[in-house]
Design a protein around this motif. Structure first.
Motif, PDB file in Angstrom:
ATOM      1  N   GLY A  69       0.814  -1.218   0.000  1.00  0.00           N
ATOM      2  CA  GLY A  69       0.000   0.000   0.000  1.00  0.00           C
ATOM      3  C   GLY A  69       0.843   1.260   0.000  1.00  0.00           C
ATOM      4  O   GLY A  69       0.507   2.250  -0.651  1.00  0.00           O
ATOM      5  N   LYS A  70       1.954   1.219   0.731  1.00  0.00           N
ATOM      6  CA  LYS A  70       2.858   2.373   0.747  1.00  0.00           C
ATOM      7  C   LYS A  70       3.430   2.628  -0.639  1.00  0.00           C
ATOM      8  O   LYS A  70       3.533   3.790  -1.079  1.00  0.00           O
ATOM      9  CB  LYS A  70       3.995   2.137   1.750  1.00  0.00           C
ATOM     10  CG  LYS A  70       3.564   2.176   3.205  1.00  0.00           C
ATOM     11  CD  LYS A  70       4.754   1.920   4.137  1.00  0.00           C
ATOM     12  CE  LYS A  70       4.312   1.949   5.601  1.00  0.00           C
ATOM     13  NZ  LYS A  70       5.436   1.664   6.515  1.00  0.00           N
ATOM     14  N   SER A 113      -1.967   2.851   4.513  1.00  0.00           N
ATOM     15  CA  SER A 113      -1.203   1.878   3.724  1.00  0.00           C
ATOM     16  C   SER A 113      -1.827   0.492   3.791  1.00  0.00           C
ATOM     17  O   SER A 113      -1.946  -0.202   2.769  1.00  0.00           O
ATOM     18  CB  SER A 113       0.249   1.829   4.211  1.00  0.00           C
ATOM     19  OG  SER A 113       0.304   1.539   5.603  1.00  0.00           O
ATOM     20  N   GLY A 114      -2.239   0.065   4.973  1.00  0.00           N
ATOM     21  CA  GLY A 114      -2.862  -1.249   5.115  1.00  0.00           C
ATOM     22  C   GLY A 114      -4.197  -1.333   4.406  1.00  0.00           C
ATOM     23  O   GLY A 114      -4.522  -2.358   3.793  1.00  0.00           O
ATOM     24  N   LEU A 123      -7.606  -3.126  -0.327  1.00  0.00           N
ATOM     25  CA  LEU A 123      -8.478  -2.847  -1.466  1.00  0.00           C
ATOM     26  C   LEU A 123      -7.826  -3.276  -2.783  1.00  0.00           C
ATOM     27  O   LEU A 123      -8.500  -3.794  -3.680  1.00  0.00           O
ATOM     28  CB  LEU A 123      -8.838  -1.365  -1.501  1.00  0.00           C
ATOM     29  CG  LEU A 123      -9.667  -0.871  -0.299  1.00  0.00           C
ATOM     30  CD1 LEU A 123      -9.985   0.621  -0.434  1.00  0.00           C
ATOM     31  CD2 LEU A 123     -10.964  -1.668  -0.158  1.00  0.00           C
ATOM     32  N   ILE A 124      -6.528  -3.077  -2.901  1.00  0.00           N
ATOM     33  CA  ILE A 124      -5.841  -3.505  -4.131  1.00  0.00           C
ATOM     34  C   ILE A 124      -5.860  -5.021  -4.254  1.00  0.00           C
ATOM     35  O   ILE A 124      -6.007  -5.568  -5.359  1.00  0.00           O
ATOM     36  CB  ILE A 124      -4.399  -2.965  -4.151  1.00  0.00           C
ATOM     37  CG1 ILE A 124      -4.415  -1.445  -4.423  1.00  0.00           C
ATOM     38  CG2 ILE A 124      -3.557  -3.668  -5.208  1.00  0.00           C
ATOM     39  CD1 ILE A 124      -3.059  -0.788  -4.381  1.00  0.00           C
ATOM     40  N   TYR A 143       0.874   6.698  -6.788  1.00  0.00           N
ATOM     41  CA  TYR A 143      -0.372   7.391  -7.144  1.00  0.00           C
ATOM     42  C   TYR A 143      -1.056   7.831  -5.844  1.00  0.00           C
ATOM     43  O   TYR A 143      -1.872   7.108  -5.287  1.00  0.00           O
ATOM     44  CB  TYR A 143      -1.271   6.459  -7.950  1.00  0.00           C
ATOM     45  CG  TYR A 143      -2.547   7.086  -8.459  1.00  0.00           C
ATOM     46  CD1 TYR A 143      -2.638   8.437  -8.776  1.00  0.00           C
ATOM     47  CD2 TYR A 143      -3.693   6.303  -8.637  1.00  0.00           C
ATOM     48  CE1 TYR A 143      -3.807   9.000  -9.252  1.00  0.00           C
ATOM     49  CE2 TYR A 143      -4.874   6.850  -9.115  1.00  0.00           C
ATOM     50  CZ  TYR A 143      -4.924   8.195  -9.420  1.00  0.00           C
ATOM     51  OH  TYR A 143      -6.092   8.752  -9.883  1.00  0.00           O
ATOM     52  N   PRO A 144      -0.726   9.021  -5.322  1.00  0.00           N
ATOM     53  CA  PRO A 144      -1.238   9.470  -4.022  1.00  0.00           C
ATOM     54  C   PRO A 144      -2.764   9.499  -3.917  1.00  0.00           C
ATOM     55  O   PRO A 144      -3.313   9.408  -2.825  1.00  0.00           O
ATOM     56  CB  PRO A 144      -0.650  10.882  -3.885  1.00  0.00           C
ATOM     57  CG  PRO A 144       0.579  10.862  -4.730  1.00  0.00           C
ATOM     58  CD  PRO A 144       0.242   9.975  -5.888  1.00  0.00           C
ATOM     59  N   GLN A 145      -3.470   9.611  -5.042  1.00  0.00           N
ATOM     60  CA  GLN A 145      -4.937   9.686  -5.029  1.00  0.00           C
ATOM     61  C   GLN A 145      -5.592   8.314  -5.183  1.00  0.00           C
ATOM     62  O   GLN A 145      -6.799   8.219  -5.422  1.00  0.00           O
ATOM     63  CB  GLN A 145      -5.435  10.611  -6.151  1.00  0.00           C
ATOM     64  CG  GLN A 145      -5.141  12.081  -5.927  1.00  0.00           C
ATOM     65  CD  GLN A 145      -3.689  12.429  -6.225  1.00  0.00           C
ATOM     66  OE1 GLN A 145      -3.118  11.938  -7.203  1.00  0.00           O
ATOM     67  NE2 GLN A 145      -3.087  13.252  -5.386  1.00  0.00           N
ATOM     68  N   ILE A 146      -4.813   7.249  -5.051  1.00  0.00           N
ATOM     69  CA  ILE A 146      -5.357   5.922  -5.348  1.00  0.00           C
ATOM     70  C   ILE A 146      -6.517   5.533  -4.427  1.00  0.00           C
ATOM     71  O   ILE A 146      -7.467   4.861  -4.855  1.00  0.00           O
ATOM     72  CB  ILE A 146      -4.252   4.840  -5.312  1.00  0.00           C
ATOM     73  CG1 ILE A 146      -4.782   3.534  -5.933  1.00  0.00           C
ATOM     74  CG2 ILE A 146      -3.731   4.613  -3.890  1.00  0.00           C
ATOM     75  CD1 ILE A 146      -3.718   2.506  -6.194  1.00  0.00           C
TER      76      ILE A 146
END
Length: 465
Positions: A36-37, A94-95, A100-101, A43-46
């Protein structure tokens, strides 16, 4: 062109994070935060993008987030929903991004319709507006890790600010917590309150701690008609009239209560069930009430809600029990005075002799200030001392724990120090008799280390599963 560039950055972040998850888990690492980091860096807006792909439920508060998440997940499964959740408890940005990814295909399409996200209360202020949840559950507020969270009312106001930016979310709040209940006052959101009925709890000698003794509105001292634990109970301010709100879901009776669980009645305008809970302790009754409130909001009938409450699985390290030949090892996370006191009250219900071990760390995730140990009522250990075969202390701050036990009245010849976790487990289990329990009470990072050892020895599931 600009939109296409954003999509390319999103896809690149997803692929990078997914590769990191696979690699880390091949090496037996959880892979819960680093992917996540990396994605947030690319992409900061992810998170804003990801939020639009799922129907989100968020759970926050000081105690009970992980267990409540497990109960809510059972409710959603009863409804037949496909849900992704951060079971590992990685509850910062980050977690949550990693979670979600992991629910996406390589092409960036969601494999689940819903996301159930346990969320750190300090991070809620910024995460809630980005995730745009449909439902928010707030369990309670207690003093916790002052070096990281600061003063308690700061934490409450952070959550309040997050809620103010999601007016369409349904709020499920603990009515017995004056701090938590205040989040629903003057809010445009639909609010569902849960709590304990007047005076039905089985414990005596409850005292109001200093976490929230004074009115959040006018600073006068609250009056209580009944108290469950800490500052939870039926409160009222004699000066401004702020009082415990009417509940929509309430524990109206406790039929049975021991070290293995409880049998409770839960009622409301549209609900009346009798259910056996597999987890002991008053705090788990509150978690069950939060879950039942969510089930009601989800449109489940009484039978489905009762099935979800009686059949849920506890989260790792939260009253997790491991059968080892003819004995058992029980691991119970401790992280603040109120929660620790409730665990000690649970131990008072143990009828058989047991071995008791404390593993105290002071890493960042635990809280670097361990002075809170002096606010825990370890003096109650004297009431059970004859049933405790031995007291073990371990972890980075084992010496501090040993001193605290000494001042609580535990004889120093009964306090054994063992900083090697493998040796701690071995020695403690050797002293545990047939049919008895070895209880290990670790702080967060100690729990992760100890569970890693237990996984190898006894084949437990990975903590992120």
């Amino acid at each position: 062109m600009k939109q296409r560039f954003k999509l390319l950055r999103f896809w690149a972040a997803v692929i990078t994070a997914k590769c990191a998850i696979v690699i880390l888990r091949l090496f037996k690492s959880g892979g819960t935060s680093l992917p996540g980091k990396l994605a947030l860096k690319l992409y900061p807006q992810i998170l804003d993008h990801l939020a639009g792909l799922f129907r989100v439920t968020m759970i926050t508060g000081t105690n009970g987030k992980t267990t409540t998440s497990r109960i809510v997940l059972s409710m959603m499964e009863q409804k037949g929903l496909k849900v992704i959740t951060n079971k590992s408890g990685a509850n910062l940005s980050s977690g949550i991004t990693t979670t979600l990814i992991s629910a996406l295909t390589l092409g960036g399409r969601p494999r689940f319709s819903h996301a159930l996200l346990e969320t750190d209360e300090a991070a809620f202020r910024t995460l809630a507006p980005r995730l745009k949840p449909e439902t928010v559950i707030v369990t309670n507020f207690f003093r916790d890790q002052l070096d990281r969270y600061g003063e308690l009312h700061t934490t409450v106001n952070n959550v309040r600010e997050g809620i103010s930016r999601i007016p369409d979310a349904v709020l499920i709040l603990n009515a017995d917590d004056s701090l938590c209940a205040s989040l629903g006052r003057n809010a445009p959101n639909k609010v569902i309150y849960f709590g304990m009925g007047e005076g039905i709890y089985p414990e005596s000698g409850a005292s109001i701690n200093s976490d929230a003794a004074f009115c959040i509105q006018c600073k006068s001292r609250y009056e209580y008609s009944s108290v469950t634990f800490g500052h939870l109970g039926h409160f009222r301010c004699p000066s401004c009239g702020y009082e415990r709100p009417h509940t929509h879901v309430e524990c109206s009776g406790i039929l049975f209560y021991d070290s293995l669980g409880s049998h409770v009645e839960i009622s409301g305008p549209d609900l009346r069930i009798s259910v056996k809970l597999a987890l002991p302790g008053l705090y788990n009754i509150y978690n069950a009430l939060a879950g039942a409130s969510f089930g009601l909001a989800l449109g489940l009938d009484e039978k489905a809600i009762a099935a979800a409450l009686s059949g849920f699985e506890c989260g790792f390290g939260r009253m997790e029990t491991i059968a080892i030949q003819d004995k058992e090892l029980k691991m119970i996370l401790v992280k603040n005075p109120t929660g620790f006191n409730q665990v000690l009250r649970y131990l008072l219900t143990q009828e058989k002799p047991f071995v008791l071990a404390f593993a105290i760390n002071d890493r960042l995730a635990d809280g670097t200030d361990i002075s809170w140990l002096w606010d825990v009522d370890f003096e109650v250990l004297a009431l059970m001392a004859e049933r405790v075969r031995n007291f073990y202390v371990s972890g980075i701050r084992a010496e501090d724990m040993a001193v605290r036990l000494k001042y609580a009245g535990i004889s120093t010849d009964r306090i054994r120090m063992e900083k090697d976790y493998r040796q701690l487990i071995t020695r403690a289990l050797q002293e545990t008799g047939a049919g008895e329990t070895c209880c290990i009470l670790p702080t967060y990072t100690a729990m992760l280390d100890i569970r890693r050892i237990l996984k190898k020895q006894f084949g437990l599931k990975e903590f992120w599963k």
